[in-house]
Structure formats: structure tokens, C-alpha cells
Design an enzyme around this catalytic site. Structure first.
Site, PDB file in Angstrom:
ATOM      1  N   SER A 185       7.114  -7.166   0.975  1.00  0.00           N
ATOM      2  CA  SER A 185       6.682  -5.806   1.301  1.00  0.00           C
ATOM      3  C   SER A 185       7.077  -5.338   2.696  1.00  0.00           C
ATOM      4  O   SER A 185       7.193  -4.148   2.933  1.00  0.00           O
ATOM      5  CB  SER A 185       5.168  -5.688   1.138  1.00  0.00           C
ATOM      6  OG  SER A 185       4.506  -6.653   1.921  1.00  0.00           O
ATOM      7  N   HIS A 213       6.156  -4.714  -5.442  1.00  0.00           N
ATOM      8  CA  HIS A 213       7.181  -3.795  -4.930  1.00  0.00           C
ATOM      9  C   HIS A 213       8.438  -3.786  -5.794  1.00  0.00           C
ATOM     10  O   HIS A 213       9.401  -3.099  -5.464  1.00  0.00           O
ATOM     11  CB  HIS A 213       7.541  -4.150  -3.483  1.00  0.00           C
ATOM     12  CG  HIS A 213       6.405  -3.892  -2.546  1.00  0.00           C
ATOM     13  ND1 HIS A 213       6.218  -2.678  -1.907  1.00  0.00           N
ATOM     14  CD2 HIS A 213       5.367  -4.667  -2.185  1.00  0.00           C
ATOM     15  CE1 HIS A 213       5.117  -2.737  -1.181  1.00  0.00           C
ATOM     16  NE2 HIS A 213       4.583  -3.939  -1.323  1.00  0.00           N
ATOM     17  N   LYS A 244       2.222   1.715  -6.714  1.00  0.00           N
ATOM     18  CA  LYS A 244       3.509   1.994  -6.060  1.00  0.00           C
ATOM     19  C   LYS A 244       4.413   2.758  -7.051  1.00  0.00           C
ATOM     20  O   LYS A 244       4.279   3.963  -7.142  1.00  0.00           O
ATOM     21  CB  LYS A 244       4.100   0.685  -5.555  1.00  0.00           C
ATOM     22  CG  LYS A 244       3.071  -0.002  -4.612  1.00  0.00           C
ATOM     23  CD  LYS A 244       3.583  -1.178  -3.888  1.00  0.00           C
ATOM     24  CE  LYS A 244       2.465  -1.982  -3.240  1.00  0.00           C
ATOM     25  NZ  LYS A 244       1.603  -1.249  -2.315  1.00  0.00           N
TER      26      LYS A 244
HETATM   27  N1  PMP Z   1       0.649  -7.394  -3.549  1.00  0.00           N
HETATM   28  C1  PMP Z   1       1.554  -6.925  -2.680  1.00  0.00           C
HETATM   29  C2  PMP Z   1       2.807  -7.703  -2.453  1.00  0.00           C
HETATM   30  C3  PMP Z   1       1.332  -5.731  -2.000  1.00  0.00           C
HETATM   31  O1  PMP Z   1       2.232  -5.263  -1.116  1.00  0.00           O
HETATM   32  C4  PMP Z   1       0.139  -5.010  -2.267  1.00  0.00           C
HETATM   33  C5  PMP Z   1      -0.186  -3.679  -1.602  1.00  0.00           C
HETATM   34  N2  PMP Z   1       0.507  -3.317  -0.527  1.00  0.00           N
HETATM   35  C6  PMP Z   1      -0.782  -5.549  -3.161  1.00  0.00           C
HETATM   36  C7  PMP Z   1      -0.494  -6.733  -3.796  1.00  0.00           C
HETATM   37  C8  PMP Z   1      -2.090  -4.863  -3.429  1.00  0.00           C
HETATM   38  O2  PMP Z   1      -1.920  -3.800  -4.269  1.00  0.00           O
HETATM   39  P1  PMP Z   1      -3.005  -2.615  -4.382  1.00  0.00           P
HETATM   40  O3  PMP Z   1      -2.629  -1.581  -3.404  1.00  0.00           O
HETATM   41  O4  PMP Z   1      -2.895  -2.178  -5.798  1.00  0.00           O
HETATM   42  O5  PMP Z   1      -4.347  -3.217  -4.102  1.00  0.00           O
END
Ligand code: PMP
Length: 399
Positions: A185, A213, A244
Site C-alpha cells: 500500500s 490494493h 478501494k
Molecule cells: N489491507 C490493506 C493492505 C490495506 O491497505 C487496508 C486499508 N488501507 C486494509 C487492509 C483495510 O481495509 P479497510 O479500509 O476496508 O478496513
């Protein structure tokens, strides 16, 4: 001594940041105009850090589906999946996710964060081991904390380090879950998934891939890095988010292991929180179908990502290791990052300011994320804003 004394250091750091970068703590989206534009603190801005990869938060069919479901089933479920919160939409979405990923089983969670909490705290128990990439997301670390497994990190994307550890752990004769992400990310780099799948197979471990992602972004059908790398059969568990590329909120896990269903009963993050509201589920179902019916969105996203990466590279910025919809612009230090972020705001461009300890290698980052909804003019504007911000910063330093 008060209960709040422990926050003193945090308060001092926040105050120092606020003096340099007051806007950072007070960014309020007054009016959201489209997937790529908003009025923030009274200023019209291009959104270049929203993870809205396909721009579907403003898709008219998704909006219509959410409105219709809300009219039919109300604004919320007012209960957990285990109690009164499993509606027909949740069951249908689980079926559609399983079909999309060509897996037998799927569970829908209230967020991606909760999906990771649930899976990692439940799947791996005492005397078993989670072997995770050091750059994994906070939700993965928190899931590990909530469970009772032994947690071991391997160096980010370092297949030799992973194999060395698997080899050493083999004599323990216990279950090992290897955990990686598809696209990371912060820097937007891919995991070396075919190598990871090969060593996982060699040592008889299990593999969980967080495709938060990469869903809708990678793979011919948008199923993520496991699809792109041709190793879907080796990925025992795929976790992801609806927040996303699907433009909503929620999380999921899919798997061919039939015992996946048992996680529902064993997992506190599934049992003890309310399920997603009908509108969210309906827009997610529509967005998932759009991944299939409108592959041109994925192509447009990649055209945009390559365009911004190339533009910023030509301008001399130091970027993440490979072009991807996450374009991370490395900064020398926190001060430079703050100055450029501020200047970008002045030029009407919103990106994510990421400071240590949230950054992978302790540096500071300006993290952009591209959307299929960005126009060529907007990308040109983002590039020009970076160039102007950099010039202003250089002038301030030499002047
Ligand atoms: N896993 C990864 C790799 C993320 O980047 C994120 C959110 N940035 C999440 C899980 C969590 O997702 P959510 O926003 O749906 O809680």
C-alpha cells in the site's frame, strides 16, 4: 499524574506538525464533486490519494443500487452477522465473490481491517506460526496481536529470507501461515508471488494474500496479483476490501478450504460487530459485476498510473520501485515532505502525507493513488503542481 500523561509526546509531535502544516489535521471534505474532485476546506482540489482506483464511488449504477436497497431494506442491519445481521444481500455477495474468485467459499466482513483481524486471529492458534512480510498493513499486525500464534517477520519481498526461515522452522513440525500483500500500500510494489508460492509449497505452509490494493487493479479479470502471477491455486486465502476499487466499505476472505465457514463461529471480529448496511452491500455487488463488464476501467487506470509515474520520474522525483496505481514520491525528510504537501494543497492537489513510523523504510512519502476517473488534464495538473511545489521548497531552502 493523569491517565492522559502518556499522550504528552504525541501531543508535542502533533503541535510541531500543526505549526508547519496546520491543514493536515483539519482536512474536511466539504463537498465531494466526483471520484477525482472535491472542495476541501473551501478549496477545490484534485483528489490524488483516495484509493478510488476505478472511480466507482460515483458510478450511477452503484449509487442507484445503494438507494434501491436502502429503500427496500433500510439504512442498517442493526446487528452482527451471527445474530440478526445476515440479510439476503450478504449471502448473495458471498456467492458472487466466490464465483468471481473461482473459489468455493467466501465470507463478507464489515471492513477489510476486520477481515484481517478475523482471519489472522482465528486461523492460526497457539503453537502455530504466522510468517509475515515486514511491510504488511497494520490490520495484519493487529490480527496477529489478537490471536495466539507465534509471529515472525521476514524482510520485505525477500524470498531468500522467507525460505531461510521456513527451512529453519520446518523442524518445529507445526502449521505455518505465510502472509503477504498483492500490491503493497505504501510503495505500490508487487510481492514476488510466484517465488513465494513455490517456497510455500516446498515447505508445506499455507499462504494468505491481502489483495486490498490489487483487486480490480491486477490480473486479466481483476482478481489481483495471484491471478496475474498465475498462482491462484497456491493462495489458500485471499483477503480484500470493498473500500478501494469497489468504492464502498467492507471486507472479505475467499478460499477453497471448506473449513473457512468455521471461521464465522470462532472469530470475535465477525461475531461482535454489526454487519454492513444493505446499501453498502448492494453497491458492492454492482461494483463487483462492473469489474467483469467494464475491463476498460482497469486499462484506463493503468494508462493513468503509467502517465503520472513517467511524468514524476521525468521531473526527477525519486519514486517507488515500479509503476503502479500507487505512485509514492520519496522525500528527503519529514520537513521536505511537509513543505511539499502544503504547497500541493495550495496548488489544489490532495495526496497522502505519510510520515514515519507509517512508512516502510523510515523515510517520508507523498503517496499518490491514481483512478480510472482522472483525466489527462488532471494528471498534467498534478505533475505541474509537484514541479512547482518542489521549486518553492528549493527556493525556501536556498533563500
Ligand atoms: N489491507 C490493506 C493492505 C490495506 O491497505 C487496508 C486499508 N488501507 C486494509 C487492509 C483495510 O481495509 P479497510 O479500509 O476496508 O478496513
Amino acid at each position: 499524574m493523569t491517565i492522559f500523561d502518556k499522550f504528552d509526546q504525541l501531543a508535542a509531535a502533533r503541535q510541531a506538525l500543526e505549526e508547519n502544516c496546520g491543514d493536515f489535521f483539519n482536512m474536511v471534505v466539504d463537498d465531494i464533486i466526483s471520484a477525482t474532485e472535491a472542495v476541501v476546506n473551501g478549496r477545490r482540489m484534485i483528489l490524488a490519494g483516495s484509493n478510488n482506483y476505478l472511480g466507482l464511488s460515483f458510478d450511477s449504477d452503484c449509487i442507484e443500487a445503494a438507494c434501491e436497497a436502502t429503500r427496500q431494506a433500510g439504512t442498517g442491519t442493526t446487528g452482527s452477522r451471527m445474530a440478526n445481521g445476515t440479510f439476503s444481500g450478504h449471502v448473495a455477495l458471498e456467492k458472487e465473490l466466490a464465483q468471481f474468485f473461482k473459489r468455493r467459499h467466501a465470507i463478507v466482513f464489515s471492513t477489510g481491517y476486520i477481515a484481517n483481524l478475523a482471519m489472522l486471529s482465528t486461523l492460526v492458534g497457539p503453537d502455530e506460526i504466522i510468517l509475515l512480510d515486514a511491510d504488511c498493513h497494520a490490520s495484519i499486525y493487529d490480527g496477529c496481536r489478537l490471536g495466539k500464534a507465534e509471529i515472525i517477520r521476514f524482510r520485505h519481498n525477500d524470498i531468500n529470507d522467507l525460505e531461510k526461515r521456513l527451512k529453519r522452522l520446518a523442524k518445529r513440525n507445526t502449521n505455518i501461515l505465510v502472509v503477504v500483500e498483492g500490491l503493497y500500500s505504501m510503495l505500490g510494489d508487487r510481492a514476488p508471488l510466484s517465488d513465494i508460492a513455490a517456497v510455500k509449497r516446498k515447505y508445506g505452509a499455507y499462504l494468505l494474500v491481502d489483495e486490498a490494493h490489487s483487486l480490480g487493479v491486477l490480473g486479466e479479470n481483476g482478481r489481483g496479483l495471484a491471478e496475474e502471477a498465475g498462482v491462484e491455486d497456491e493462495a489458500d486465502f485471499i483477503v480484500g476490501t470493498f473500500s478501494k476499487s469497489l468504492g464502498a466499505i467492507g471486507g472479505f476472505c475467499v478460499s477453497n478450504h471448506q473449513q473457512l465457514d468455521l471461521v464465522r463461529y470462532a472469530s470475535r471480529p465477525y461475531v461482535f460487530t454489526a454487519s454492513s448496511s444493505p446499501g453498502v452491500i448492494a453497491s458492492t455487488r454492482k461494483a463487483l459485476s462492473i469489474l467483469h463488464t467494464r475491463p476498460e476501467l482497469r486499462r484506463r487506470l493503468w494508462d493513468n498510473a503509467n502517465m503520472l509515474y513517467q511524468k514524476l520520474q521525468d521531473l526527477g522525483f525519486s519514486l517507488g520501485p515500479e509503476p503502479s496505481p500507487i505512485v509514492a514520491v520519496r522525500q528527503q525528510d519529514k520537513e521536505e515532505a511537509l513543505a511539499i504537501w502544503n504547497a500541493l494543497v495550495q496548488h489544489g492537489v490532495y495526496v497522502n502525507l505519510v510520515l514515519p513510523p507509517a512508512t516502510p523504510d523510515g523515510g517520508a512519502l507523498l503517496r499518490c493513488s491514481m483512478s480510472a476517473g482522472h483525466t489527462a488534464e488532471q494528471i498534467e495538473h498534478i505533475g505541474q503542481a509537484f514541479a512547482a511545489a518542489h521549486r518553492t521548497d528549493q527556493a525556501a531552502q536556498t533563500g
